[in-house]
Scaffold this active site. Structure first.
Site, PDB file in Angstrom:
ATOM      1  N   LYS A 161       0.874  -1.178   0.000  1.00 25.24           N
ATOM      2  CA  LYS A 161       0.000   0.000   0.000  1.00 25.24           C
ATOM      3  C   LYS A 161       0.899   1.211   0.000  1.00 25.24           C
ATOM      4  O   LYS A 161       1.672   1.439   0.939  1.00 25.24           O
ATOM      5  CB  LYS A 161      -0.906   0.013   1.233  1.00 25.24           C
ATOM      6  CG  LYS A 161      -1.924   1.154   1.196  1.00 25.24           C
ATOM      7  CD  LYS A 161      -2.939   0.936   0.093  1.00 25.24           C
ATOM      8  CE  LYS A 161      -3.899   2.109  -0.020  1.00 25.24           C
ATOM      9  NZ  LYS A 161      -4.946   1.857  -1.016  1.00 25.24           N
ATOM     10  N   SER A 233      -1.153  -1.059  -4.377  1.00 29.11           N
ATOM     11  CA  SER A 233      -2.356  -0.228  -4.357  1.00 29.11           C
ATOM     12  C   SER A 233      -1.984   1.118  -3.775  1.00 29.11           C
ATOM     13  O   SER A 233      -1.377   1.188  -2.702  1.00 29.11           O
ATOM     14  CB  SER A 233      -3.437  -0.910  -3.499  1.00 29.11           C
ATOM     15  OG  SER A 233      -4.576  -0.076  -3.349  1.00 29.11           O
ATOM     16  N   ARG A 329     -11.062  -4.121 -12.800  1.00 29.91           N
ATOM     17  CA  ARG A 329     -11.481  -4.858 -11.605  1.00 29.91           C
ATOM     18  C   ARG A 329     -12.754  -5.649 -11.860  1.00 29.91           C
ATOM     19  O   ARG A 329     -12.891  -6.799 -11.435  1.00 29.91           O
ATOM     20  CB  ARG A 329     -11.691  -3.898 -10.432  1.00 29.91           C
ATOM     21  CG  ARG A 329     -10.431  -3.495  -9.716  1.00 29.91           C
ATOM     22  CD  ARG A 329     -10.741  -2.794  -8.402  1.00 29.91           C
ATOM     23  NE  ARG A 329     -11.432  -1.524  -8.601  1.00 29.91           N
ATOM     24  CZ  ARG A 329     -10.837  -0.351  -8.713  1.00 29.91           C
ATOM     25  NH1 ARG A 329      -9.528  -0.263  -8.652  1.00 29.91           N
ATOM     26  NH2 ARG A 329     -11.549   0.757  -8.876  1.00 29.91           N
ATOM     27  N   SER A 348      -7.519  -5.890  -7.094  1.00 27.56           N
ATOM     28  CA  SER A 348      -6.999  -4.528  -7.094  1.00 27.56           C
ATOM     29  C   SER A 348      -6.671  -4.116  -8.522  1.00 27.56           C
ATOM     30  O   SER A 348      -6.086  -4.891  -9.287  1.00 27.56           O
ATOM     31  CB  SER A 348      -5.755  -4.458  -6.206  1.00 27.56           C
ATOM     32  OG  SER A 348      -5.121  -3.205  -6.300  1.00 27.56           O
ATOM     33  N   GLY A 349      -7.043  -2.898  -8.900  1.00 23.78           N
ATOM     34  CA  GLY A 349      -6.839  -2.428 -10.265  1.00 23.78           C
ATOM     35  C   GLY A 349      -5.520  -1.698 -10.447  1.00 23.78           C
ATOM     36  O   GLY A 349      -4.999  -1.083  -9.514  1.00 23.78           O
ATOM     37  N   ALA A 351      -2.048  -2.649 -12.651  1.00 21.52           N
ATOM     38  CA  ALA A 351      -0.982  -3.632 -12.407  1.00 21.52           C
ATOM     39  C   ALA A 351       0.313  -3.263 -13.116  1.00 21.52           C
ATOM     40  O   ALA A 351       0.953  -4.099 -13.743  1.00 21.52           O
ATOM     41  CB  ALA A 351      -1.443  -5.022 -12.837  1.00 21.52           C
ATOM     42  N   GLN A 354       3.370  -5.339 -12.594  1.00 20.17           N
ATOM     43  CA  GLN A 354       2.878  -6.450 -11.776  1.00 20.17           C
ATOM     44  C   GLN A 354       2.324  -7.496 -12.739  1.00 20.17           C
ATOM     45  O   GLN A 354       1.153  -7.479 -13.095  1.00 20.17           O
ATOM     46  CB  GLN A 354       1.800  -5.950 -10.815  1.00 20.17           C
ATOM     47  CG  GLN A 354       2.306  -4.864  -9.876  1.00 20.17           C
ATOM     48  CD  GLN A 354       1.238  -3.900  -9.427  1.00 20.17           C
ATOM     49  OE1 GLN A 354       0.364  -4.261  -8.644  1.00 20.17           O
ATOM     50  NE2 GLN A 354       1.289  -2.666  -9.919  1.00 20.17           N
ATOM     51  N   GLY A 355       3.218  -8.372 -13.196  1.00 22.39           N
ATOM     52  CA  GLY A 355       2.847  -9.287 -14.258  1.00 22.39           C
ATOM     53  C   GLY A 355       2.924  -8.589 -15.602  1.00 22.39           C
ATOM     54  O   GLY A 355       3.300  -7.421 -15.701  1.00 22.39           O
ATOM     55  N   GLY A 359      -2.250  -8.062 -17.771  1.00 23.07           N
ATOM     56  CA  GLY A 359      -2.483  -9.233 -16.935  1.00 23.07           C
ATOM     57  C   GLY A 359      -2.192  -8.909 -15.487  1.00 23.07           C
ATOM     58  O   GLY A 359      -2.282  -7.758 -15.069  1.00 23.07           O
TER      59      GLY A 359
END
Length: 373
Positions: A161, A233, A329, A348-349, A351, A354-355, A359
């Site tokens: 966070k 997030s 989301r 959580s929207g 990314a 993050q991947g 994705g």
């Protein structure tokens, strides 16, 4: 001869419903009936918009903090609230806790769920979305892994966070900021946090760090530098970053385990099905059986907006009424709800890093089956 006992941590996870962002009735009742539990992280989804002006996150964080303090269980607990329960997603909170157990010492315990928390120092406005945030997150992730007695390479999910920029914070900044736009700063902060995770887990090398920071959140940079376990997030309610990691560690006395995968896009149900199969969770006619649903304690996922999915145009990134992360989301939440038969999912929207672009990582925490491990 009497066996020596060893105090072990047994990680547990409970999902609690909320009727509104200020509802802590279920949390208060759970704390009262689980006096030996030490909450490590309270992770929640609120019905806010998940954008810069989503004050449900701060409100929910405040009432959870008050509930933990009243129960004498606030110390070292990360409180992480994420806004946005579009589509079929249900507002709820997840309590990740350790329960001390005096268990006979045995050789070679199986790997089981282990939890770790840490936090960064307060970040200056000029550091958000820049190398300083990457480095601070990297150090905090390593600290959380030590707390969990977990090798960084064995992390299944790393939840961050992180802060964002507001006009007031930009105006008061000691040095120029990466952006003056609050919504843009959310993506930069999430992206820098994800790179910090990748650096800690070995998915990003020191040699590539400068290039990754230089291309932070740029299309050509997203595909080259990412973490398969990071979930970041951003919120207005804090200036530091909260870090929470989970994975399977030797020595844990928990009956729970974690499995994870990476969706290559919002339609990648096969990746999720493989993860569920790895966990020994059975699907029947495309959805978890009631028995397998009962074993699931938490589903955690990232969802990334995409202007096109498998070559077909979407309006996620061009809709002026709803921000792109809200579309993402809802899409990923619907897919995961259909597969698991559950709506109280942490999705959580946004990314960034993050991947793969479009994705994102997914993790399931579940009760181990008989004979597993």
């Amino acid at each position: 001869m009497r066996q020596a006992t060893l105090a072990l941590r047994s990680a547990t996870v409970v999902r609690l419903a909320t009727s509104n962002p200020g509802d802590t009735h279920a949390l208060t009742a759970w704390l009262a009936s689980n006096e030996r539990a030490r909450p490590r992280c309270v992770l929640g989804k609120t019905e806010g918009n998940g954008c810069v002006n989503d004050f449900t996150r701060g409100y929910a964080s405040l009432v959870v903090e008050q509930a933990l303090r009243s129960a004498g269980r606030l110390e070292d607990t990360s409180i992480i609230m994420s806004g946005g329960t579009e589509g079929v997603l249900t507002p709820h909170i997840l309590v990740f806790a350790d329960v001390a157990q005096d268990t006979p010492s045995v050789a070679g315990p199986p790997t089981a769920l282990s939890l770790g928390v840490a936090r960064t120092r307060d970040l200056g406005a000029h550091e958000i979305g820049r190398r300083a945030q990457v480095e601070a997150t990297h150090e905090a992730v390593l600290s959380a892994c030590r707390d969990a007695h977990l090798s960084p390479a064995d992390v299944c999910f790393a939840q961050i966070k992180c802060p964002l920029l507001t006009p007031k914070r930009v105006a008061a900044a000691a040095l120029p900021c990466a952006t003056h736009d609050g919504y843009t700063s959310m993506g930069l902060s999430r992206g820098a946090s994800a790179l910090g995770v990748a650096l800690a887990t070995g998915e990003l090398s020191r040699g590539d760090l400068d290039a990754a920071v230089e291309r932070l959140c740029e299309p050509e940079g997203l595909s080259g530098f990412s973490s398969s376990v990071a979930s970041a997030s951003a919120g207005i309610e804090l200036r530091h970053s909260e870090v929470f990691v989970l994975g399977n560690a030797a020595g844990s006395a928990s009956p729970l385990r974690a499995a994870h995968c990476v969706m290559r896009d919002a339609l990648d149900s096969p990746a999720v099905c493989r993860m569920l199969a790895e966990a020994g969770l059975s699907l029947d006619n495309g959805q978890l059986t009631p028995a397998s649903q009962a074993r699931v304690r938490a589903v955690l996922a990232k969802a990334d907006p995409a202007a096109a999915v498998r070559g077909e145009r979407t309006t996620m990134c061009s809709d002026s009424d709803l921000h792109a992360t809200r579309h993402a989301r809802a899409a990923v939440g619907g897919l995961l709800a259909g597969l698991t038969g559950c709506t109280n999912l942490y999705v959580s929207g946004g990314a960034e890093h993050q991947g793969p672009a479009g994705g994102g990582p997914v993790c399931v925490v579940y009760e181990a089956g008989e004979g597993e491990g």
